[in-house]
Design an enzyme around this catalytic site. Sequence first.
Site, PDB file in Angstrom:
ATOM      1  N   CYS A   1      -5.087 -55.395  72.615  1.00 25.43           N
ATOM      2  CA  CYS A   1      -4.037 -54.748  71.819  1.00 25.43           C
ATOM      3  C   CYS A   1      -4.356 -53.272  71.612  1.00 25.43           C
ATOM      4  O   CYS A   1      -5.146 -52.920  70.727  1.00 25.43           O
ATOM      5  CB  CYS A   1      -3.871 -55.461  70.478  1.00 25.43           C
ATOM      6  SG  CYS A   1      -2.626 -54.692  69.438  1.00 25.43           S
TER       7      CYS A   1
ATOM      8  N   CYS B   1      -3.490 -51.828  68.197  1.00 22.22           N
ATOM      9  CA  CYS B   1      -4.400 -52.241  67.125  1.00 22.22           C
ATOM     10  C   CYS B   1      -5.723 -51.474  67.210  1.00 22.22           C
ATOM     11  O   CYS B   1      -6.280 -51.070  66.193  1.00 22.22           O
ATOM     12  CB  CYS B   1      -4.729 -53.736  67.209  1.00 22.22           C
ATOM     13  SG  CYS B   1      -3.349 -54.803  67.609  1.00 22.22           S
ATOM     14  N   ASP B   2      -6.237 -51.282  68.418  1.00 20.71           N
ATOM     15  CA  ASP B   2      -7.623 -50.824  68.564  1.00 20.71           C
ATOM     16  C   ASP B   2      -7.785 -49.458  69.230  1.00 20.71           C
ATOM     17  O   ASP B   2      -8.902 -48.936  69.272  1.00 20.71           O
ATOM     18  CB  ASP B   2      -8.428 -51.861  69.375  1.00 20.71           C
ATOM     19  CG  ASP B   2      -8.442 -53.221  68.690  1.00 20.71           C
ATOM     20  OD1 ASP B   2      -8.412 -53.245  67.443  1.00 20.71           O
ATOM     21  OD2 ASP B   2      -8.472 -54.253  69.386  1.00 20.71           O
TER      22      ASP B   2
END
Length: 334
Positions: free
Chosen positions: A136, A139-140
């Site tokens: 992701c 997300c990261d």
Amino acid sequence: MAETRHTKVLIIGSGPAGYTAGVYASRALLNPILVQGIEPGGQLTTTTEVENWPGDTEVQGPDLMVRMESHARAVGCEIVGDIITDLDLSRRPFTAQGDSGATYSADAVILATGARAKWLGLPSEEKFKGFGVSACATCDGFFYRGQEIVVIGGGNTAVEEALFLTNFASKVTLIHRRDELRAEKILIERLMKNPKIEPLWNHVLEEVVGTDAPLGVEGVRARHVDTGKITEIPAKGVFIAIGHAPASELVKDQLETHMGGYVVVEPGTTRTSIPGVYAAGDLTDHVYRQAVTSAGMGCMAALDAEKFLAEQGDVSGRVMTEPLGYGAEVEADT
Ligand code: FAD
Ligand code: NAP
């Protein structure tokens, strides 16, 4: 004692399919309960710009899903923050066990559990998951400011992730097993124009390499699919974007599935192999897998469930001359 909630329609999943089913089932006065699962809002909460949702030239995925949730709530859908851990479709009312301890019983069930990211299954991928290996980018990605990154895959997700990661990374290498991407043309054009992205064609990920203490990624070894030659690429982050698999664990032993777990529905409907159980969105669709098609199927599932309940005489409190929907007639049961 654990709570048991009964509903006419239980909707499992809170992506575009689930929320759309929630809107339609609520407007059909079926008082549905929608269980959100571990990812409220579904896959679109893991992306940034969505540019193909009709009516919005551009909308942030998480914002779109907040709007869908609000819409479903506004028309009366009860939305519950729970995860279904067990579902019994062997008899009606169907029963579902929630992780919260609650039990749900339902006259009809709409399955909208979508899909989850696939992994390559390499031991080194597993070892560094959460320590440099991710599925992701939104997300990261932030953790890799000024670093080199590798993305694996050749579909829309891989290309979008590579483009997004250039906001942080000094360089992104896109490793694809062929020399042709399956992503949309407009995305490929953007990728090719981006000076920070370098594609590595005809290669697969052989191994993620890194340190043990602290656990962290230092690079990858990529193998040429024809020659077997290994290329070493330095990277602090590795993003696996090789597609998604249907989240059908709850039903795989109860419903007919195909093509690696996609729930089979009768063509042109959302009817599964069990009457009263409907499937919508990425859980059943191995072809289109788009937000708009998932939403469309969520609508179909609610209308299919409503028709089924009307035929069973389960729509209490009113007399129906036709199932609700376009042009349906409803009389109050007084
Ligand atoms: P999902 O969105 O997958 O939602 C599934 C839901 O089910 C989740 O809420 C989850 O919590 C819930 N759930 C799962 N198991 C349980 C359980 N046991 N109990 C309760 N709930 C459960 N499509 C586009 O059209 N345009 C785009 O720009 C686009 N961008 C994308 C970007 C990325 C990074 C990804 C991964 C996908 C993208 N897609 C895009 C595809 C799109 O997101 C999917 O087609 C769509 O989200 C599928 O909707 P769905 O409702 O079927 O399921
Ligand atoms: P996808 O379209 O299935 O693409 C997966 C990619 O990973 C393919 O290029 C595939 O290679 C590669 N791959 C698969 N298994 C692999 C393996 N074991 N090793 C190496 N490479 C592997 O998946 P996706 O990109 O996640 O997209 C899923 C769905 O969501 C699609 O329908 C897509 O359109 C939709 N989506 C839409 C948008 C958008 O509209 N902007 C954005 C994201 C996703 P091959 O090409 O060789 O098969």
